[in-house]
Motif scaffolding. Structure first.
Motif, short mmCIF file in Angstrom:
data_model
loop_
_atom_site.label_atom_id
_atom_site.label_comp_id
_atom_site.label_asym_id
_atom_site.label_seq_id
_atom_site.Cartn_x
_atom_site.Cartn_y
_atom_site.Cartn_z
N ASN A 161 54.37 3.85 14.23
CA ASN A 161 54.29 2.90 13.12
C ASN A 161 53.71 1.56 13.53
O ASN A 161 52.97 0.94 12.76
N SER B 189 61.38 2.72 10.48
CA SER B 189 59.92 2.82 10.41
C SER B 189 59.32 1.57 9.75
O SER B 189 58.25 1.11 10.17
N ARG C 295 56.69 -0.99 11.44
CA ARG C 295 55.43 -1.36 10.79
C ARG C 295 55.30 -2.88 10.70
O ARG C 295 54.23 -3.44 10.89
#
Length: 183
Positions: free
Chosen positions: A26, A56, A60
């Motif tokens: 990610n 996740s 990110r």
């Protein structure tokens, strides 16, 4: 207690128990998304995703942070996070997305100090919701403000304008997880 059966997570991991996992990178994906937007000339790039929702999304966000640190005008941690806070919405977002609450997303507009030129969204669902909300507010998506999603869901091709997204190789991840499980 860990069960006796072999378990392999796909696109998820656990901090409570030790399991094998097959994951998307990610951080690199979000870094590449910001890098792509920078290559298109965007300099006011925000992040849209709830940091308390999943690992996740946090990963990110960290990829986004690493990428914006490359801007020449940003030096140091404080300036990086000041920049991110100016253009980003990172609290109480995912449930709004799950509920498809465009009105609530339009209200999130008031949480950014300045509208970004482009936005990296935590996933495709969030990117579509942001695009719909921006259109409802009178913005022209891809002209006034661009967005990029994450996951490459089929629905991204069914919206107008079509969604720019980061591909996640779910089929390949599933095959790898199966081989790991058999092993």
């Amino acid at each position: 207690h860990v069960p006796e059966l072999p378990i392999v997570f796909v696109d998820h991991t656990s901090y409570e128990e030790t399991f094998d996992s097959v994951l998307t990178d990610n951080r690199i994906g979000a870094f590449k998304a910001v890098d792509y937007l920078m290559s298109k000339g965007f300099r006011r790039i925000g992040f849209f995703g709830d940091l308390d929702y999943s690992q996740s999304i946090k990963e990110r966000y960290w990829g986004y942070i690493e990428a914006v640190r490359r801007f020449p005008e940003i030096r140091g941690v404080k300036r990086t996070f000041d920049y991110a806070a100016k253009y980003s919405v990172t609290i109480d977002v995912e449930q709004v997305g799950i509920d498809k609450d465009t009105d609530a997303i339009m209200g999130k507009r008031n949480e950014v100090d300045q509208m970004p030129e482009a936005c990296v969204c935590s996933n495709d669902r969030a990117a579509i919701l942001v695009s719909n909300a921006l259109q409802s507010l009178g913005y022209k998506v891809q002209e006034d403000i661009s967005s990029i999603g994450f996951d490459d869901m089929d629905i991204g091709t069914m919206v107008m304008p079509k969604l720019t997204t980061m591909h996640v190789a779910m089929k390949r991840m599933g095959i790898r997880a199966f081989k790991l499980l058999v092993w």
